[in-house]
Design a protein around this motif. Sequence first.
Motif, PDB file in Angstrom:
ATOM      1  N   ALA A 128     -10.974  13.514 -25.526  1.00  0.00           N
ATOM      2  CA  ALA A 128     -10.476  12.606 -27.125  1.00  0.00           C
ATOM      3  C   ALA A 128     -11.713  13.008 -28.041  1.00  0.00           C
ATOM      4  O   ALA A 128     -10.848  13.268 -29.378  1.00  0.00           O
ATOM      5  CB  ALA A 128      -9.671  11.585 -27.112  1.00  0.00           C
ATOM      6  N   VAL A 129     -12.397  12.893 -28.105  1.00  0.00           N
ATOM      7  CA  VAL A 129     -14.116  12.603 -28.484  1.00  0.00           C
ATOM      8  C   VAL A 129     -14.254  14.115 -28.713  1.00  0.00           C
ATOM      9  O   VAL A 129     -14.399  14.719 -30.082  1.00  0.00           O
ATOM     10  CB  VAL A 129     -14.832  11.901 -27.638  1.00  0.00           C
ATOM     11  CG1 VAL A 129     -16.966  12.361 -28.276  1.00  0.00           C
ATOM     12  CG2 VAL A 129     -14.888  10.413 -27.640  1.00  0.00           C
TER      13      VAL A 129
ATOM     14  N   ALA B 282     -13.677  15.196 -32.524  1.00  0.00           N
ATOM     15  CA  ALA B 282     -15.200  16.314 -33.069  1.00  0.00           C
ATOM     16  C   ALA B 282     -14.763  17.782 -33.711  1.00  0.00           C
ATOM     17  O   ALA B 282     -15.177  18.788 -34.741  1.00  0.00           O
ATOM     18  CB  ALA B 282     -15.576  16.304 -31.842  1.00  0.00           C
ATOM     19  N   LEU B 283     -13.510  18.594 -32.793  1.00  0.00           N
ATOM     20  CA  LEU B 283     -13.070  20.122 -33.336  1.00  0.00           C
ATOM     21  C   LEU B 283     -11.950  19.960 -34.777  1.00  0.00           C
ATOM     22  O   LEU B 283     -12.631  20.305 -34.866  1.00  0.00           O
ATOM     23  CB  LEU B 283     -12.579  20.810 -32.590  1.00  0.00           C
ATOM     24  CG  LEU B 283     -11.563  21.546 -32.239  1.00  0.00           C
ATOM     25  CD1 LEU B 283     -12.803  22.870 -32.598  1.00  0.00           C
ATOM     26  CD2 LEU B 283     -10.786  22.046 -31.734  1.00  0.00           C
ATOM     27  N   ALA B 284     -11.459  18.344 -34.610  1.00  0.00           N
ATOM     28  CA  ALA B 284     -10.289  18.599 -35.624  1.00  0.00           C
ATOM     29  C   ALA B 284     -11.918  18.351 -36.983  1.00  0.00           C
ATOM     30  O   ALA B 284     -11.239  18.441 -38.162  1.00  0.00           O
ATOM     31  CB  ALA B 284      -9.474  17.446 -34.956  1.00  0.00           C
ATOM     32  N   GLN B 285     -12.668  17.521 -36.563  1.00  0.00           N
ATOM     33  CA  GLN B 285     -13.118  17.332 -38.290  1.00  0.00           C
ATOM     34  C   GLN B 285     -14.206  18.626 -38.542  1.00  0.00           C
ATOM     35  O   GLN B 285     -14.079  18.477 -39.836  1.00  0.00           O
ATOM     36  CB  GLN B 285     -14.201  15.945 -37.770  1.00  0.00           C
ATOM     37  CG  GLN B 285     -15.546  15.463 -38.277  1.00  0.00           C
ATOM     38  CD  GLN B 285     -16.164  14.084 -38.418  1.00  0.00           C
ATOM     39  OE1 GLN B 285     -16.410  14.436 -36.763  1.00  0.00           O
ATOM     40  NE2 GLN B 285     -17.068  14.025 -39.406  1.00  0.00           N
ATOM     41  N   ALA B 286     -14.751  18.946 -37.715  1.00  0.00           N
ATOM     42  CA  ALA B 286     -15.176  20.832 -37.918  1.00  0.00           C
ATOM     43  C   ALA B 286     -14.553  21.499 -38.951  1.00  0.00           C
ATOM     44  O   ALA B 286     -14.694  22.648 -38.861  1.00  0.00           O
ATOM     45  CB  ALA B 286     -15.669  21.270 -36.475  1.00  0.00           C
ATOM     46  N   ARG B 287     -13.033  21.847 -38.621  1.00  0.00           N
ATOM     47  CA  ARG B 287     -12.022  22.246 -39.516  1.00  0.00           C
ATOM     48  C   ARG B 287     -12.022  22.172 -40.800  1.00  0.00           C
ATOM     49  O   ARG B 287     -12.283  20.888 -41.088  1.00  0.00           O
ATOM     50  CB  ARG B 287     -11.009  21.990 -38.523  1.00  0.00           C
ATOM     51  CG  ARG B 287     -10.287  23.313 -37.357  1.00  0.00           C
ATOM     52  CD  ARG B 287      -9.510  22.846 -36.580  1.00  0.00           C
ATOM     53  NE  ARG B 287      -9.336  22.755 -34.988  1.00  0.00           N
ATOM     54  CZ  ARG B 287      -8.674  22.630 -34.194  1.00  0.00           C
ATOM     55  NH1 ARG B 287      -7.686  21.999 -35.002  1.00  0.00           N
ATOM     56  NH2 ARG B 287      -8.346  23.341 -33.295  1.00  0.00           N
TER      57      ARG B 287
END
Length: 316
Positions: free
Chosen positions: A306-307, A311-316
């Motif tokens: 989930a972390v 992090a991936l979602a935030q990087a988009r």
Amino acid sequence: MTAPTCPAFEGVLFFPVTPFTEAGEVDLDALSRHIASGVDAGPGGVFIACGTGEFHALELQEFGPIVRTAVEVVAGRVPVYAGAGGSVAQAKQFAVAAKEAGADGLLLLPPYLVEMPQAGLVAYVRDVAGASDLPVIVYNRNNARFIEASAIAVSKISNVIGFKDGTGDLDNVARIVHAVTNAMKGEAKDFLFFNGMPTAETTQQAYRAVGVPLYSSATFAFAPDLALAFYNALETGNAELTTALLREFFHPLVRLRDTVPGYAVSLVKAGVTFEGIPAGPVRPPLIMPTSDDLTKLRSIIDAGRAVLAAALAQAR
């Protein structure tokens, strides 16, 4: 004997489990799948039949095929090091078997049960290292605890190329790193230092600070995505992701690991099975996790992923 070239270990070091059938036999097919999956994920090296691989529970006749399987699957993509240890006679037999099976080097585990003076520890390393021309990494842990003088002495053995710490005594490790580095100036070989603590990610920031850049990752065996994410976050200085992975995954994993002796191996084996490769049971005297602890392990892995998703979602 000429000094061997140090392998170019880069990235996370993969310590596979040794899968067993329910009848207790080594499952080479499952081992092949396990190693192939791990190597495809991109480790910096494979350490077969070591602590996570239950070296302590393997017969010599099992060891050779295990190492050969790893060598064949890896096919030269990264170095393959094999465990050796136990009595000096046994350790020499395993060293020779690893050489015959095609291993690139050895991780020398401690002798069992015996308390030893520093001179005897150096003699043990010298005898086992002399059984083959394979490069040797010595493991500082349990009853095989080096001090500066003995660490320097073994570093001078021509085919000893590294020192791995599993004691967590950072004061002693820092002094050994400094002493060996100074002693090796002008030598014809490089010398490597490794963090070999269980769940090494939780201590790697401290080890890096005392000159130990490499570490083994039991997590890589069952969750390479989490192990690689932590490594990359550490390398790039992503403190936010490093902290989140420690908080949500690695520290909870350590707390669960420390509830039962041997869980450092059996939780990893359970995690490998979770990921679709039947790793089977551990051999006695280790025990497999309880059903409640397996549920906790699943939750910890889910929290770590989930972390990563966040992090991936935030990087988009």
